[in-house]
Design a protein around this motif. Structure first.
Motif, mmCIF file in Angstrom:
data_model
loop_
_atom_site.group_PDB
_atom_site.id
_atom_site.type_symbol
_atom_site.label_atom_id
_atom_site.label_comp_id
_atom_site.label_asym_id
_atom_site.label_seq_id
_atom_site.Cartn_x
_atom_site.Cartn_y
_atom_site.Cartn_z
ATOM 1 N N ILE A 1 10.828 -3.300 -7.791
ATOM 2 C CA ILE A 1 10.090 -4.526 -7.509
ATOM 3 C C ILE A 1 9.499 -4.388 -6.108
ATOM 4 O O ILE A 1 10.230 -4.133 -5.145
ATOM 5 C CB ILE A 1 10.996 -5.762 -7.582
ATOM 6 N N ARG A 2 8.205 -4.569 -5.991
ATOM 7 C CA ARG A 2 7.525 -4.355 -4.713
ATOM 8 C C ARG A 2 6.585 -5.508 -4.408
ATOM 9 O O ARG A 2 5.943 -6.059 -5.306
ATOM 10 C CB ARG A 2 6.729 -3.049 -4.752
ATOM 11 N N GLN A 3 6.525 -5.872 -3.145
ATOM 12 C CA GLN A 3 5.564 -6.865 -2.677
ATOM 13 C C GLN A 3 4.559 -6.181 -1.766
ATOM 14 O O GLN A 3 4.940 -5.467 -0.840
ATOM 15 C CB GLN A 3 6.270 -7.987 -1.909
ATOM 16 N N SER A 4 3.289 -6.379 -2.038
ATOM 17 C CA SER A 4 2.243 -5.740 -1.249
ATOM 18 C C SER A 4 1.986 -6.520 0.030
ATOM 19 O O SER A 4 2.517 -7.614 0.242
ATOM 20 C CB SER A 4 0.958 -5.623 -2.071
ATOM 21 N N PHE A 5 1.143 -5.962 0.891
ATOM 22 C CA PHE A 5 0.783 -6.621 2.144
ATOM 23 C C PHE A 5 0.067 -7.946 1.900
ATOM 24 O O PHE A 5 0.104 -8.834 2.741
ATOM 25 C CB PHE A 5 -0.112 -5.708 2.986
ATOM 26 N N THR A 6 -0.586 -8.068 0.745
ATOM 27 C CA THR A 6 -1.341 -9.289 0.443
ATOM 28 C C THR A 6 -0.510 -10.314 -0.317
ATOM 29 O O THR A 6 -1.048 -11.316 -0.777
ATOM 30 C CB THR A 6 -2.585 -8.929 -0.387
ATOM 31 N N GLY A 7 0.787 -10.065 -0.484
ATOM 32 C CA GLY A 7 1.660 -11.032 -1.141
ATOM 33 C C GLY A 7 1.707 -10.920 -2.646
ATOM 34 O O GLY A 7 2.305 -11.776 -3.315
ATOM 35 N N LYS A 8 1.115 -9.889 -3.229
ATOM 36 C CA LYS A 8 1.168 -9.686 -4.678
ATOM 37 C C LYS A 8 2.452 -8.950 -5.045
ATOM 38 O O LYS A 8 2.978 -8.168 -4.254
ATOM 39 C CB LYS A 8 -0.045 -8.876 -5.147
ATOM 40 N N TYR A 9 2.938 -9.206 -6.250
ATOM 41 C CA TYR A 9 4.184 -8.604 -6.700
ATOM 42 C C TYR A 9 3.907 -7.611 -7.829
ATOM 43 O O TYR A 9 3.100 -7.878 -8.731
ATOM 44 C CB TYR A 9 5.159 -9.679 -7.191
ATOM 45 N N TYR A 10 4.600 -6.474 -7.766
ATOM 46 C CA TYR A 10 4.426 -5.422 -8.760
ATOM 47 C C TYR A 10 5.794 -4.928 -9.228
ATOM 48 O O TYR A 10 6.773 -4.968 -8.470
ATOM 49 C CB TYR A 10 3.639 -4.243 -8.181
ATOM 50 N N VAL B 1 -7.767 -9.347 6.273
ATOM 51 C CA VAL B 1 -7.845 -7.930 6.653
ATOM 52 C C VAL B 1 -7.057 -7.085 5.662
ATOM 53 O O VAL B 1 -7.512 -6.015 5.224
ATOM 54 C CB VAL B 1 -7.321 -7.733 8.088
ATOM 55 N N ALA B 2 -5.880 -7.560 5.285
ATOM 56 C CA ALA B 2 -5.053 -6.820 4.331
ATOM 57 C C ALA B 2 -5.732 -6.723 2.966
ATOM 58 O O ALA B 2 -5.673 -5.678 2.303
ATOM 59 C CB ALA B 2 -3.684 -7.493 4.192
ATOM 60 N N LYS B 3 -6.386 -7.794 2.531
ATOM 61 C CA LYS B 3 -7.071 -7.778 1.233
ATOM 62 C C LYS B 3 -8.229 -6.786 1.229
ATOM 63 O O LYS B 3 -8.461 -6.085 0.223
ATOM 64 C CB LYS B 3 -7.584 -9.176 0.894
#
Length: 385
Positions: free
Chosen positions: A154-163, A258-260
């Motif tokens: 389970i990972r959260q990206s810099f933009t707050g999305k979850y994968y 910036v992250a997006k």
């Protein structure tokens, strides 16, 4: 059967997001506690034998008794955290990486991994997946999830999305044989140059987003500066509850933008490289590329940014696993004098400046395109192996 990684985006609700954040914290806490213990152990007794992952796992029950809230964590994720810490130490001993570092909750990129036990990870509906401790979560993927799942990250990206990155067992596939071979030279103006004369242009996705990125980076710097001044003013006037940088919504909005933009650049580049490498693996049975030392090439500050944006290492990584998946052969050759030797007669014409894109062999009189000639030499070296 082959092991493959399948990256799917998940859409957790508020309760599930809280559970995910808690698990990030649990695994981060165990990592820091174990790392601190290993450092203290070495300081007190440098001759003590290094503990393996099994020995660290035996310490988890005692840690859970001391910190009762650790019992809420997914148990296999803590074991994997111990395993990753031991592997980080091993890489340090082999001088592959630096010394393991303590993890911070301020890092925007967080993740934890779970083992698949008794089908606690499975697809329950067309767009729903069951995950440990989280329950049923809506997801979106480009392909059907295989039945055999080994683990999930389970990972959260810099933009707050979850994968959710699933390690799955998939049936071995093989593209049809074409009996074709190609040597590839990697460049800047043209990303991939083939020994058969084809040239695949490079696309500077970072340049396409340069204007927007520059605008939002300036806004982020300016808003962060104003926020720091406000924080210093609060501290000087002895406010009871001084604000943190995370409390300034305008700063967080600029950071997110910036992250997006960076994320969009990465996704565009990844998609382009996937298209190129998949087509190459489909079309050729043997692919030869040179082993480039990108770190050395980055010393040229005039070309460093252009070289970094080409992602040559990612091309090699994609070709490596795709050739293994689909029954093709990848040969890595040494780049020694590939652009200096005539591919027709073997004459060494010496080093040419980067501005020289064409040259004529003084021995046989053949007119060479610099990059195509290098690709032919790479293929000749691969065949000689």
């Amino acid at each position: 059967m082959t092991l493959k990684g399948l990256n799917v985006r998940i859409y957790p609700n508020k309760k599930q997001k809280l559970l995910i954040q808690c698990n990030f914290g649990y695994n981060r806490f165990v990592w820091n506690q174990m790392l601190h213990m290993l450092i203290e152990r070495y300081d007190h007794n440098p001759k003590a034998t290094f503990l393996n992952a099994y020995a660290l796992n035996l310490l988890l029950p005692a840690l859970k008794r001391e910190y009762a809230w650790l019992k809420e964590a997914e148990s296999t994720s803590l074991q994997i955290t111990n395993h990753d810490l031991v592997e980080a130490y091993k890489n340090f001993f082999k001088q592959k990486h630096g010394f393991p570092k303590f993890k911070s909750k301020k890092s925007f990129k967080q993740s934890y991994q779970c083992k698949c036990v008794n089908q606690n990870v499975k697809q329950t509906a067309a767009h729903a997946i069951q995950l440990p401790k989280l329950g049923r979560i809506r997801f979106k993927a480009g392909k059907t999830i295989p039945k055999v799942i080994k683990s999930v990250t389970i990972r959260q990206s810099f933009t707050g999305k979850y994968y959710a990155i699933l390690l799955v067992e998939d049936e071995s596939q093989a593209f049809r044989k074409t009996n074709a071979r190609i040597g590839l030279d990697l460049g800047i103006s043209d990303l991939v140059i083939g020994s058969d004369g084809q040239k695949i242009p490079s696309i500077r996705f970072d340049k396409q987003q340069e204007t927007k990125l520059h605008k939002w980076e300036k806004r982020l710097a300016r808003r962060r500066l104003h926020a720091q001044k406000a924080m210093a003013w609060d501290k000087h006037n002895k406010v009871l509850q001084p604000r943190q940088l995370a409390d300034f919504k305008n700063v967080q909005k600029a950071r997110l933008m910036v992250a997006k933009l960076h994320e969009k650049i990465v996704h565009q580049r990844q998609n382009y490289l996937h298209q190129i490498t998949t087509q190459l693996v489909k079309s050729y049975d043997l692919i030869a590329i040179e082993e480039l030392k990108t770190k050395n090439l980055m010393h040229n500050h005039k070309l460093a940014r252009a070289i970094a944006s080409q992602a040559w290492g990612e091309i090699r990584r994609m070709l490596t696993y795709k050739c293994a998946w689909y029954g093709k052969e990848l040969v890595i050759v040494h780049p020694y004098k590939t652009s200096q030797i005539c591919s027709h007669c073997g004459h060494d014409d010496g080093k040419h400046e980067l501005g020289v894109r064409e040259w004529t062999c003084p021995s046989c009189g053949t007119l060479h395109d610099r990059d195509i000639n290098a690709a032919k030499n790479i293929l000749n070296k691969a065949i000689a192996y």
